[in-house]
Design a protein around this motif. Sequence first.
Motif, mmCIF file in Angstrom:
data_model
loop_
_atom_site.group_PDB
_atom_site.id
_atom_site.type_symbol
_atom_site.label_atom_id
_atom_site.label_comp_id
_atom_site.label_asym_id
_atom_site.label_seq_id
_atom_site.Cartn_x
_atom_site.Cartn_y
_atom_site.Cartn_z
ATOM 1 N N PHE A 181 1.665 -2.304 -15.991
ATOM 2 C CA PHE A 181 1.989 -3.535 -15.274
ATOM 3 C C PHE A 181 1.414 -3.585 -13.858
ATOM 4 O O PHE A 181 1.490 -4.628 -13.208
ATOM 5 C CB PHE A 181 3.510 -3.702 -15.197
ATOM 6 N N VAL A 197 2.898 -5.387 -6.799
ATOM 7 C CA VAL A 197 3.951 -5.721 -7.758
ATOM 8 C C VAL A 197 4.576 -7.050 -7.357
ATOM 9 O O VAL A 197 5.158 -7.169 -6.273
ATOM 10 C CB VAL A 197 5.023 -4.616 -7.812
ATOM 11 N N THR A 198 4.433 -8.038 -8.210
ATOM 12 C CA THR A 198 5.011 -9.355 -7.959
ATOM 13 C C THR A 198 6.423 -9.420 -8.541
ATOM 14 O O THR A 198 6.790 -8.590 -9.387
ATOM 15 C CB THR A 198 4.161 -10.450 -8.609
ATOM 16 N N GLN A 201 7.365 -11.412 -10.713
ATOM 17 C CA GLN A 201 7.173 -11.631 -12.144
ATOM 18 C C GLN A 201 6.870 -10.320 -12.874
ATOM 19 O O GLN A 201 7.425 -10.046 -13.952
ATOM 20 C CB GLN A 201 6.048 -12.637 -12.379
ATOM 21 N N SER A 202 5.969 -9.497 -12.312
ATOM 22 C CA SER A 202 5.641 -8.228 -12.974
ATOM 23 C C SER A 202 6.802 -7.249 -12.914
ATOM 24 O O SER A 202 7.024 -6.464 -13.846
ATOM 25 C CB SER A 202 4.374 -7.612 -12.366
ATOM 26 N N TYR A 203 7.582 -7.311 -11.831
ATOM 27 C CA TYR A 203 8.758 -6.449 -11.733
ATOM 28 C C TYR A 203 9.780 -6.823 -12.813
ATOM 29 O O TYR A 203 10.322 -5.951 -13.505
ATOM 30 C CB TYR A 203 9.386 -6.565 -10.344
ATOM 31 N N ALA A 233 9.096 -8.283 -15.619
ATOM 32 C CA ALA A 233 8.518 -7.903 -16.909
ATOM 33 C C ALA A 233 8.731 -6.421 -17.200
ATOM 34 O O ALA A 233 8.987 -6.034 -18.355
ATOM 35 C CB ALA A 233 7.029 -8.242 -16.941
#
Length: 354
Positions: free
Chosen positions: A209, A214-215, A217-219, A221
Amino acid sequence: MNDDTLCRADPEPRGSPQEPAMTMARALGESPVDGSGVYAALDLGTNNCRLLIACPANGSFRVIDSFSRIVRLGEGISSTGCISEAAIERAIAALIVCRDKMRARKADRLRLIATEACRAASNSESFRSRVAAATGIELEVIDRETEAALAVVGCSPLIHPKARGAILFDIGGGSTELVRIERDREGGEPHTKAWMSLPIGVVTLAERFGGHDVTPQSYTAMIEEVTANLGAFAAQHGFNLYGMHLLGTSGTVTTLGGLHLGLARYDRRKVDGIWMNDIEITQAIARLCGMDYQKRVANGCIGAERADLVLAGCAILDAIRRAFPLPRLRVADRGLREGMLVEMMREDGVIQLN
């Protein structure tokens, strides 16, 4: 839960590590095991190489030397299936230091283990042969059940004496172990009720990821990925949690502990054994999520070696907190090495079972 996820209840007792320890001692040119000398425990993980050397003392042990270096042995394994040449060279360099320390301290009772990276890599056998040729160290690749069991032995002294039990978790580089530990009665010896191992750790999750940028959204996810893998175990063992607490061992939770205490530089003596409540954990994670990569690098409790991995670890922790909503976490800067030392000393009769 996917097919790679291991989930067992009431595991059988592990076999004795005495014979591999004796073989390794001979390989390093040391004297045979006599049950009263210097003990060494080495843990070559997906991210770290750690060594602890100790002597029995007052019913426990006294550490006389230690070593820790991030070697990233598992870097790229999730995509290539192999331990890279660069990772092999880093690991061998660290293991040479470990060998020299064991020789200098005249360690005569050894257990030297490797975990998820060596379990997963297609070139694990050739890697271990190169390690043996270069260092004299013969690595024992342990399975996930043994890894969970050693974490229990190493960390169980930190279970609150009045607690009914704990949910122990060990967030590694390539896998994460969870163990439900309970007492049958107040003051009784805690024992494993159930355990599981996820083939997900900070290295594998960050590679999938992203770890530098780290956005939100990615966090999210990452949390959802771990939550999906935790589902079956949480459904079976995430109930009746009254009187229990979380007990965490990993670079993730010790980093959060250091941030919570406001340490300018990480200090194990101040972090090991501290308590954090749910609000404090949330605040520490939010602080980390608010840092960009360079700020994480500059932080004395994180540094360049962990800056791209720590948010993946926080995502794993957040998934565990969702599955086991307990109000307090005890931070453990201890684990497999301490578990190996205690097991060896108990087998040799130099310390007693509690």
